[in-house]
Design a protein around this motif. Structure first.
Motif, PDB file in Angstrom:
ATOM      1  N   ALA A  17      21.691  37.668  64.268  1.00 35.09           N
ATOM      2  CA  ALA A  17      21.124  36.702  63.320  1.00 35.09           C
ATOM      3  C   ALA A  17      22.019  36.670  62.088  1.00 35.09           C
ATOM      4  N   PRO A  33      15.218  38.450  61.490  1.00 36.13           N
ATOM      5  CA  PRO A  33      14.757  37.305  62.273  1.00 36.13           C
ATOM      6  C   PRO A  33      13.810  36.412  61.462  1.00 36.13           C
ATOM      7  N   CYS A  83      16.135  38.904  66.813  1.00 34.01           N
ATOM      8  CA  CYS A  83      17.189  39.809  66.358  1.00 34.01           C
ATOM      9  C   CYS A  83      16.631  40.813  65.345  1.00 34.01           C
TER      10      CYS A  83
END
Ligand code: ADP
Ligand code: MG
Length: 432
Positions: free
Chosen positions: A59, A428, A204
């Motif tokens: 990410a 995330p 992520c």
């Protein structure tokens, strides 16, 4: 959070509390909630997601923000700082594949897909109510960094929250949100992309790369693994070079690659090319030393390629199978704490994408070449290709020198100046 403040202000400007627009029980600014989701960059494993393969995104720190105010009716009103003059208003019951065009399809599509999910699990799509929303993003558009997934996933966590679905609270729930975002992109926005981008944006973890196994039968929770990828601790930086070259995933090239892979798998009597990658890897696994392993891998792969009717499909398949192996090798190096040794795998990935898969572009090749010459440990195109971005793994202290060298090479080649950003494995999607 600067991005969150900015989108809040944009919301207040877009929807002044004039009381003339129906649906709001209490339309104060206090009802506005802000969510954000990151773009992503893939470290390795390119054009493998739709082949049931492996990919390894992180990410980005760059996020798309959405300020969202729930409504009591089914009206959706949308505006985006990146799409001035393209505000959209519609009703949820009118949203369906083919019914929404333009950027609003990514947003309305997520509401629709979550409604479908509710219906499919015995609940009512009506649980999802309308909303007013404003979007603002610092994820570069169409740069191969997945601004589309960042948009979808910011909206997905927003709807999840206001509708009280609770999906964002668990990884399994996040997998469900990702599936809805993928469906929105495929079916409503009409972009036939694989599942990497949305999984990355939702699943992520900071300081980690997400190893995503795209085999269709897998339980989504088992399909991801967090791989430690602490660049700073290793004295490394990941330079993203946005070539600003023309890039359109919603064109025939992507669909063509996908169709070629599917046809090749069918010719080989396999469900997907991952099955071939696994059998080739299996045939090579028994061998001891690296040279024998490589020979056995090449022989097993060659035997399969011989069964394909044309050179183009042989090269496409060779890319997919070798790229899956490179992803496994790179993950093994990261697990062994050897992040600074992954460069040659990145270089080989680029060569394979350029020569076998034929999805590179002059700008990407120039970027990769110049970065390596200036001291990058490895460099490759990332994302779908035909433009977009390249990444270079560099010793941290060389990052700006490598960027300068790439900018110089672009200028000498008569190309428009590229953009640069530093990728740090970040958080995330979530509420702000
Ligand atoms: P990428 O995902 O690589 O950035 P795509 O072509 O998949 O490129 O997605 C870009 C599209 O996503 C834009 O053309 C627009 O329709 C939509 N989009 C992405 N971010 C935004 C945003 N902040 N506001 C409005 N639309 C957006
Ligand atoms: Mg996209």
């Amino acid at each position: 959070d600067v991005g969150a403040d900015r989108v809040r202000q944009a919301f207040a400007a877009a929807y002044p509390a004039d009381g003339t627009e129906g649906g709001d029980e209490a339309d104060g600014a206090s009802d506005v909630r802000v969510y954000a989701a990151p773009g992503r960059v893939n470290i390795i494993g390119e054009h493998t997601d739709y082949n049931a393969g492996l990919c390894l995104p992180i990410a980005l720190p760059h996020r798309t923000y959405v300020a969202l105010r729930p409504r009591t009716d089914s009206v959706v009103r949308l505006a985006s700082a990146q799409e001035p003059g393209a505000a959209w208003t519609g009703r949820l019951e009118d949203v369906a594949p083919g019914a929404v065009t333009g950027w609003a399809a990514y947003v309305a599509g997520v509401a629709w897909a979550l409604g479908q999910h509710l219906e499919e699990t015995g609940r009512s799509a009506g649980t999802i109510r309308g909303f007013d929303a404003v979007v603002d993003s610092c994820v570069p558009y169409g740069a191969g960094l997945s601004s589309s997934a960042a948009l979808e996933c910011s909206v997905a966590v927003g709807i999840d929250d206001v509708a009280g679905l609770g999906l964002a609270a668990t990884d399994a729930g996040r997998a469900t949100l990702a599936a809805a975002a993928i469906r929105a992109e495929n079916e409503v926005a009409g972009a036939p992309t694989g599942g990497m981008d949305q999984s990355a944006s939702l699943r992520c973890a900071p300081g980690h790369a997400l190893l995503l196994d795209c085999r269709p039968g897998l339980d989504p929770v088992d399909a991801v693994e967090q791989i430690p990828f602490d660049l700073a601790a290793e004295g490394l930086a990941l330079l993203v070079i946005d070539t600003r070259a023309e890039h359109a995933l919603v064109d025939g090239q992507y669909a063509q690659r996908r169709a070629t892979c599917e046809a090749a798998a069918a010719t080989l009597g396999l469900a997907n090319l991952r099955e071939l990658a696994d059998s080739v890897a299996g045939a090579a696994a028994a061998t001891g030393d690296p040279a024998a392993h490589e020979a056995a891998f090449a022989e097993a792969l060659g035997a399969a390629l011989d069964r394909l009717p044309d050179d183009v499909s042989r090269r496409r398949v060779r890319h997919v199978v070798t790229e899956i192996a490179r992803t496994q090798d790179l993950v093994a190096l990261l697990r062994a704490g050897r992040a600074s040794d992954v460069g040659p795998l990145m270089d080989a990935s680029h060569a394979s994408l350029r020569d076998d898969y034929e999805v590179s572009a002059l700008e990407l090749d120039v970027a990769v070449e110049a970065a390596r010459e200036a001291g990058a440990l490895g460099a490759r195109m990332t994302g779908g290709g035909f433009g977009g971005s390249a990444i270079a793994l560099v010793p941290a202290e060389r990052a700006s020198a490598v960027a300068d060298a790439v900018a110089g090479a672009f200028s000498r080649a008569g190309l428009a100046a590229p953009g640069f950003l530093l990728a740090v494995p970040s958080a995330p999607a979530g509420a702000c």
